[in-house]
Design an enzyme around this catalytic site. Structure first.
Site, PDB file in Angstrom:
ATOM      1  N   SER A 106       0.827  -1.202   0.000  1.00 10.11           N
ATOM      2  CA  SER A 106       0.000   0.000   0.000  1.00 10.11           C
ATOM      3  C   SER A 106       0.866   1.258   0.000  1.00 10.11           C
ATOM      4  CB  SER A 106      -0.950  -0.055   1.208  1.00 10.11           C
ATOM      5  OG  SER A 106      -1.916   0.960   1.156  1.00 10.11           O
ATOM      6  N   HIS A 131      -2.279  -1.296  -4.361  1.00 11.68           N
ATOM      7  CA  HIS A 131      -3.737  -1.321  -4.537  1.00 11.68           C
ATOM      8  C   HIS A 131      -4.267   0.106  -4.492  1.00 11.68           C
ATOM      9  CE1 HIS A 131      -4.528  -1.768   0.127  1.00 11.68           C
ATOM     10  NE2 HIS A 131      -3.882  -0.657  -0.176  1.00 11.68           N
TER      11      HIS A 131
END
Length: 210
Positions: A106, A131
């Site tokens: 992330s 993501h």
């Protein structure tokens, strides 16, 4: 301060150095900071971001030209906290080398790829995950709509940052980040998130002579 944090702090090892004024003890992270090494370890949140930004600014003030090494092992976290670190990395003058050890997921992956071009590395068994941002909201319908618009705008902005640092087309970044996408170190290299996978530290010229 929670018992868990107190326990963690008590386990930080101390190192002792001989100086002209006698012995001096440092906690291990302060000693590594003298070598211009900063750790991003654990979830990215405001308190951690404040400490990382402060260390970056301190090292810039100490020497604005000498490289800073950022070691990353993070599952990601709060986007605004990560962006505070990212913006500081881009703002200061010293080049920043990044290295993933364990994982960079992330926001951790964004900070990994934000290092100076040619100086973004990973250890061979680390994993990298990218993501799109996520969030949960509650309240009036109009407030939820505004939050949704903001997170879509944030998603586009983060995609553009990945485009800038990886060299990938926007459509590829958007499709890759649509769901959790896990990569090995070699896959992250091929994708452009990092520049190289390193297994052993290169010997310095001084060590070679010895």
């Amino acid at each position: 301060m929670s018992d868990l944090v107190k326990t963690a702090l008590s386990l930080v090892p101390m190192v002792v150095e001989q100086t002209n004024r006698g012995e001096r003890a440092y906690d291990i992270f302060s000693r590594l900071l003298k070598e211009r090494i900063i750790f991003i370890n654990g979830p990215v949140e405001d308190s951690m971001a404040m400490l990382v930004c402060a260390q970056l600014l301190f090292l810039e003030a100490e020497n604005p030209k000498k490289e800073i090494s950022l070691y990353i092992n993070s599952p990601g976290g709060v986007v605004t906290s990560g962006m505070a670190i990212y913006d500081t990395m881009q703002f200061i003058r010293p080049p920043i080398s990044t290295l993933c050890m364990g994982q960079a997921a992330s926001m951790g992956s964004l900070l990994l790829t934000a290092g100076a071009k040619g100086h973004r590395f990973s250890l061979p068994n680390a994993r990298i995950m990218v993501h799109q941002p996520s969030g949960g909201f509650q309240g009036q319908a109009s407030d939820i709509e505004r939050h949704a618009q903001d997170i879509i705008r944030m998603k586009r902005h983060l995609n553009e940052i990945y485009v800038q640092h990886t060299g990938q087309d926007y459509e590829i970044i958007e499709n890759t980040l649509d769901r959790d996408h896990f990569m090995t170190a070699e896959e992250a290299k091929m994708f452009g998130l990092i520049d190289d996978v390193i297994q052993y530290r290169a010997e310095t010229k001084k060590e070679e002579k010895d």
